[in-house]
Motif scaffolding. Structure first.
Motif, PDB file in Angstrom:
ATOM      1  N   UNK A 188       0.807  -1.219   0.000  1.00 50.47           N
ATOM      2  CA  UNK A 188       0.000   0.000   0.000  1.00 50.47           C
ATOM      3  C   UNK A 188       0.832   1.257   0.000  1.00 50.47           C
ATOM      4  N   UNK A 189       2.003   1.210   0.640  1.00 49.30           N
ATOM      5  CA  UNK A 189       2.893   2.379   0.632  1.00 49.30           C
ATOM      6  C   UNK A 189       3.296   2.754  -0.785  1.00 49.30           C
ATOM      7  N   UNK A 190       3.450   1.744  -1.647  1.00 47.01           N
ATOM      8  CA  UNK A 190       3.842   2.010  -3.032  1.00 47.01           C
ATOM      9  C   UNK A 190       2.685   2.579  -3.844  1.00 47.01           C
ATOM     10  N   UNK A 191       1.533   1.906  -3.809  1.00 47.74           N
ATOM     11  CA  UNK A 191       0.450   2.335  -4.695  1.00 47.74           C
ATOM     12  C   UNK A 191      -0.118   3.687  -4.277  1.00 47.74           C
ATOM     13  N   UNK A 192      -0.148   3.964  -2.978  1.00 46.03           N
ATOM     14  CA  UNK A 192      -0.619   5.276  -2.527  1.00 46.03           C
ATOM     15  C   UNK A 192       0.375   6.358  -2.910  1.00 46.03           C
ATOM     16  N   UNK A 193       1.663   6.110  -2.716  1.00 42.58           N
ATOM     17  CA  UNK A 193       2.674   7.100  -3.095  1.00 42.58           C
ATOM     18  C   UNK A 193       2.582   7.421  -4.584  1.00 42.58           C
ATOM     19  N   UNK A 226      -9.562   6.447  -3.502  1.00 44.75           N
ATOM     20  CA  UNK A 226      -9.162   7.814  -3.159  1.00 44.75           C
ATOM     21  C   UNK A 226      -9.895   8.806  -4.059  1.00 44.75           C
ATOM     22  N   UNK A 227     -10.334   9.887  -3.464  1.00 45.00           N
ATOM     23  CA  UNK A 227     -10.819  11.033  -4.231  1.00 45.00           C
ATOM     24  C   UNK A 227      -9.777  12.135  -4.101  1.00 45.00           C
ATOM     25  N   UNK A 228      -9.177  12.501  -5.221  1.00 43.90           N
ATOM     26  CA  UNK A 228      -8.156  13.549  -5.213  1.00 43.90           C
ATOM     27  C   UNK A 228      -8.819  14.921  -5.289  1.00 43.90           C
ATOM     28  N   UNK A 229      -8.105  15.926  -4.806  1.00 44.93           N
ATOM     29  CA  UNK A 229      -8.651  17.288  -4.808  1.00 44.93           C
ATOM     30  C   UNK A 229      -8.963  17.771  -6.215  1.00 44.93           C
ATOM     31  N   UNK A 230      -8.255  17.233  -7.218  1.00 46.26           N
ATOM     32  CA  UNK A 230      -8.490  17.653  -8.604  1.00 46.26           C
ATOM     33  C   UNK A 230      -9.597  16.858  -9.281  1.00 46.26           C
ATOM     34  N   UNK A 231     -10.248  15.956  -8.547  1.00 49.77           N
ATOM     35  CA  UNK A 231     -11.365  15.200  -9.097  1.00 49.77           C
ATOM     36  C   UNK A 231     -11.040  13.804  -9.589  1.00 49.77           C
ATOM     37  N   UNK A 232      -9.764  13.482  -9.752  1.00 50.20           N
ATOM     38  CA  UNK A 232      -9.388  12.134 -10.185  1.00 50.20           C
ATOM     39  C   UNK A 232      -9.765  11.136  -9.091  1.00 50.20           C
ATOM     40  N   UNK A 233     -10.234   9.975  -9.499  1.00 50.92           N
ATOM     41  CA  UNK A 233     -10.510   8.879  -8.568  1.00 50.92           C
ATOM     42  C   UNK A 233      -9.438   7.798  -8.761  1.00 50.92           C
ATOM     43  N   UNK A 234      -8.803   7.395  -7.667  1.00 49.01           N
ATOM     44  CA  UNK A 234      -7.817   6.314  -7.706  1.00 49.01           C
ATOM     45  C   UNK A 234      -8.398   5.089  -7.016  1.00 49.01           C
ATOM     46  N   UNK A 235      -8.362   3.947  -7.693  1.00 52.33           N
ATOM     47  CA  UNK A 235      -8.791   2.671  -7.137  1.00 52.33           C
ATOM     48  C   UNK A 235      -7.559   1.778  -7.035  1.00 52.33           C
ATOM     49  N   UNK A 236      -7.175   1.447  -5.819  1.00 48.64           N
ATOM     50  CA  UNK A 236      -5.897   0.795  -5.566  1.00 48.64           C
ATOM     51  C   UNK A 236      -6.138  -0.567  -4.909  1.00 48.64           C
ATOM     52  N   UNK A 237      -5.487  -1.591  -5.434  1.00 49.50           N
ATOM     53  CA  UNK A 237      -5.670  -2.950  -4.938  1.00 49.50           C
ATOM     54  C   UNK A 237      -4.310  -3.535  -4.546  1.00 49.50           C
ATOM     55  N   UNK A 238      -4.229  -4.092  -3.344  1.00 52.23           N
ATOM     56  CA  UNK A 238      -3.029  -4.837  -2.940  1.00 52.23           C
ATOM     57  C   UNK A 238      -3.507  -6.159  -2.351  1.00 52.23           C
ATOM     58  N   UNK A 239      -2.905  -7.248  -2.803  1.00 49.91           N
ATOM     59  CA  UNK A 239      -3.420  -8.554  -2.392  1.00 49.91           C
ATOM     60  C   UNK A 239      -2.338  -9.616  -2.467  1.00 49.91           C
ATOM     61  N   UNK A 336       6.660  14.141   2.128  1.00 48.87           N
ATOM     62  CA  UNK A 336       5.883  13.439   1.105  1.00 48.87           C
ATOM     63  C   UNK A 336       5.427  12.080   1.627  1.00 48.87           C
ATOM     64  N   UNK A 337       6.338  11.388   2.316  1.00 49.33           N
ATOM     65  CA  UNK A 337       5.986  10.097   2.894  1.00 49.33           C
ATOM     66  C   UNK A 337       4.911  10.248   3.959  1.00 49.33           C
ATOM     67  N   UNK A 338       4.947  11.346   4.710  1.00 46.45           N
ATOM     68  CA  UNK A 338       3.925  11.595   5.726  1.00 46.45           C
ATOM     69  C   UNK A 338       2.550  11.773   5.086  1.00 46.45           C
ATOM     70  N   UNK A 339       2.496  12.435   3.938  1.00 45.14           N
ATOM     71  CA  UNK A 339       1.218  12.607   3.241  1.00 45.14           C
ATOM     72  C   UNK A 339       0.641  11.256   2.834  1.00 45.14           C
ATOM     73  N   UNK A 340       1.518  10.333   2.398  1.00 43.71           N
ATOM     74  CA  UNK A 340       1.050   8.991   2.069  1.00 43.71           C
ATOM     75  C   UNK A 340       0.567   8.263   3.319  1.00 43.71           C
ATOM     76  N   UNK A 341       1.251   8.475   4.434  1.00 40.53           N
ATOM     77  CA  UNK A 341       0.840   7.842   5.683  1.00 40.53           C
ATOM     78  C   UNK A 341      -0.483   8.408   6.188  1.00 40.53           C
TER      79      UNK A 341
END
Length: 359
Positions: A188-193, A226-239, A336-341
């Motif tokens: 998750x640290x990777x895909x969120x970053x 994730x809903x980004x401030x610019x309107x983009x939607x991110x769908x992230x999967x880790x499994x 930057x890492x804190x923002x991901x956290x």
């Protein structure tokens, strides 16, 4: 800093497990201007392995032995278990040493910001090893977006999936919260970053996180929206429980989409003992190139194949060396890492409580 022009910067590496031996040591050893001086591991077999793989390297059993020689070093790299990142980075900074920390830099965003404040107070570099910013597919996607190939991006789907039906054990799969294990904080640290690098700050986080495997102690199948401030939607999967692997990226825009299967080849190359060099590093076969198009499935030949840019993990340590020598930008800051956290902590709350979390 002893690394004047022509004199390599001397690096102490704490930890020689997967992260230390496969990623950090080879990349440090092959970066112009850096030299692997000392490896810290209490495991005699790993000490022997380090000396065999990096002739001339010193080995010591504990970090105190390293910090006692702080004046002889120019950088400390922390590749030990997650729970040790904050205390070891704190000790290194207080010893006057610049620091690289493997991800996640801390278990909380507050911990990452405290480390950032300490580094700023001491005037020292603190950088976080987010190597997948230099994956081949991510570099290619950034180029496609920058060139306007997709138009306005509407949805970003990112999958980091594996098929590991039996738990491997160890601290990465421990249920003890102190270990900071589980896929949310690992993959998750990777895909969120990556999502934050591409599309900026997040305003809302929704997550589903479960334990699927018998005997598993911590999350092994997680989805984050994730809903980004610019309107983009991110769908992230880790499994670790994906019996059929989906596309690494599926990115949908107003003009076209990009679909890419397969993982960057650099990790497998490093695991196999290959080392970065001038020819062919990070390149993949044409059969694995992603496709850009609209209105058709890439599986049935829709769109056009897009050459994948070479992956470039060596660029991270080259940037660290430039930051230390020339004052060039820090390639990945602790803030930057804190923002991901912030996002990962919100995802954990969302999955626990079954609600969307506002940031």
């Amino acid at each position: 800093m002893t690394g004047t022009t022509g004199t390599p910067l001397r690096v102490g590496l704490i930890g020689y497990g997967l992260a230390g031996s496969v990623f950090h040591a080879p990349l440090i050893a092959t970066t112009d201007g850096l030299v692997l001086d000392t490896v810290v591991t209490s495991n005699p077999e790993r000490q022997e392995q380090a000396r065999a793989e990096h002739p001339g390297v010193r080995t010591v059993a504990g970090p105190d032995e390293l910090f006692a020689r702080a004046g002889e070093l120019d950088l400390v790299v922390i590749a030990s278990p997650n729970k040790t990142h904050v205390p070891l980075a704190t000790a290194a900074l207080k010893a006057g040493l610049p620091v690289v920390v493997d991800k996640p830099v801390a278990g909380t965003a507050a911990g990452a910001r405290e480390l950032a404040a300490l580094a700023e107070e001491r005037g020292l570099l603190l950088s976080v090893f987010q190597n997948r910013r230099w994956d081949n597919d991510f570099l290619t996607l950034r180029r496609l977006i920058a060139d306007g190939e997709l138009g306005d991006v509407w949805r970003f789907e990112s999958r980091f999936e594996r098929w590991r039906p039996k738990p491997k054990g160890g601290w990465r799969e421990s249920g003890d919260p102190a270990e900071i294990g589980g896929l949310l904080y690992d993959l998750g640290s990777h895909v969120v970053d990556q999502a934050l690098v591409l599309f900026g700050p997040v305003t809302q986080v929704y997550a589903e996180s479960v334990i699927r495997r018998a005997g598993a102690e911590t999350d092994d199948d997680t989805f984050i929206a994730l809903t980004h401030a610019n309107g983009v939607r991110s769908h992230l999967y880790v499994s670790a429980t994906a019996a059929q692997l989906g596309p690494r990226f599926r990115v949908l825009g107003s003009q076209a989409g990009y679909v890419k299967y397969g993982l960057d080849p650099q990790e497998d190359a490093l695991r196999a003992g290959a080392r970065p060099g001038p020819e062919g590093w990070g390149r993949e076969d044409e059969s694995l190139w992603g496709r850009v198009g609209a209105g058709e499935s890439p599986v049935t030949g829709g769109g056009r194949a897009v050459p994948t840019l070479p992956g470039d993990y060596p660029a991270y340590y080259a940037a660290v060396a430039a930051a230390l020598r020339e004052g060039a930008p820090n390639p990945v800051t602790s803030r930057e890492a804190a923002a991901a956290l912030d996002v990962l902590e919100a995802a954990r709350r969302s999955a626990r409580d079954g609600v969307a979390v506002q940031l």
